[in-house]
Write an enzyme that holds these catalytic residues in place. Sequence first.
Site, PDB file in Angstrom:
ATOM      1  N   HIS A 168      43.387  49.213  45.507  1.00  0.00           N
ATOM      2  CA  HIS A 168      43.230  47.762  45.596  1.00  0.00           C
ATOM      3  C   HIS A 168      42.392  47.248  44.426  1.00  0.00           C
ATOM      4  O   HIS A 168      41.546  47.971  43.892  1.00  0.00           O
ATOM      5  CB  HIS A 168      42.621  47.331  46.941  1.00  0.00           C
ATOM      6  CG  HIS A 168      41.171  47.656  47.111  1.00  0.00           C
ATOM      7  ND1 HIS A 168      40.718  48.684  47.911  1.00  0.00           N
ATOM      8  CD2 HIS A 168      40.055  47.077  46.606  1.00  0.00           C
ATOM      9  CE1 HIS A 168      39.406  48.724  47.894  1.00  0.00           C
ATOM     10  NE2 HIS A 168      38.970  47.761  47.098  1.00  0.00           N
ATOM     11  N   GLU A 228      43.552  44.109  49.525  1.00  0.00           N
ATOM     12  CA  GLU A 228      43.787  45.356  50.225  1.00  0.00           C
ATOM     13  C   GLU A 228      45.273  45.715  50.237  1.00  0.00           C
ATOM     14  O   GLU A 228      46.131  44.879  49.948  1.00  0.00           O
ATOM     15  CB  GLU A 228      43.272  45.232  51.663  1.00  0.00           C
ATOM     16  CG  GLU A 228      41.800  44.818  51.785  1.00  0.00           C
ATOM     17  CD  GLU A 228      40.823  45.961  51.532  1.00  0.00           C
ATOM     18  OE1 GLU A 228      41.187  46.933  50.838  1.00  0.00           O
ATOM     19  OE2 GLU A 228      39.683  45.885  52.017  1.00  0.00           O
TER      20      GLU A 228
END
Length: 281
Positions: free
Chosen positions: A143, A148
């Site tokens: 990430h 994420e």
Amino acid sequence: MRLVILDNYDLASEWAAKYICNRIIQFKPGQDRYFTLGLPTGSTPLGCYKKLIEYHKNGDLSFKYVKTFNMDEYVGLPRNHPESYHSYMWNNFFKHIDIDPNNAHILDGNAADLQAECDAFEKKIKEAGGIDLFVGGIGPDGHIAFNEPGSSLVSRTRLKTLAMDTILASAKYFDGDLSKVPTMALTVGVGTVMDAREVMLMVFQVMILITGAHKAFALYKAIEEGVNHMWTVSAFQQHPRTIFVCDEDATLELRVKTVKYFKEQLNITREKSNTDIPWRY
């Protein structure tokens, strides 16, 4: 896309700092022409920041006409908390250089209206003329910022719920107490960083941050496999000006021929320019 491989963390940090310094100086910023820099936090960029401070104190670099935009900030953590990214940036970088505090932009995780804060941040970037160079790091799951796995690759600055892996990795900064770790953050989007004219991603084996095997695998996903929203850093394969800067250990999951190719490219650019910095403007 470029991959710059140096022997260790210190050399990679110095290379990154020299590159940033070179870009600012050759841009020739002034009162009506600011250089706009995107910045990360965490363990990875600390060596780079120390070198930039050194260049400033030696009189080689000024941040008087530089505007900065940080990648992210925790939600609900007081600005003066030692683990807030406001505290991190001021303690590790800003207070040691000559940047105007009004030109150092960090998201406010305590804003009354978090979406309005995110929208205003995007507007400020646009009003500044966009980001000239966005510097970032990557997490164990590939990430960038707090985008994420599963994040949209065209996302903008927004509120994000942190993945459990991220919370666990951050616990060491909060006395190992998971209950103290924020579960949400404001973050620039993948699309926000992709809009920058140039992106430099630092991938170092900083053991305090992440295990070596995971960092190497994240680089492998970013370099050798296809674009995948589960590994958001892979989106930067499609950016016209991306540099990955890493130490030797971070290449352990890459194919031998991949490492050899990029090392040969770095040697060629050094011979042509007589400098450790590949692009000069």
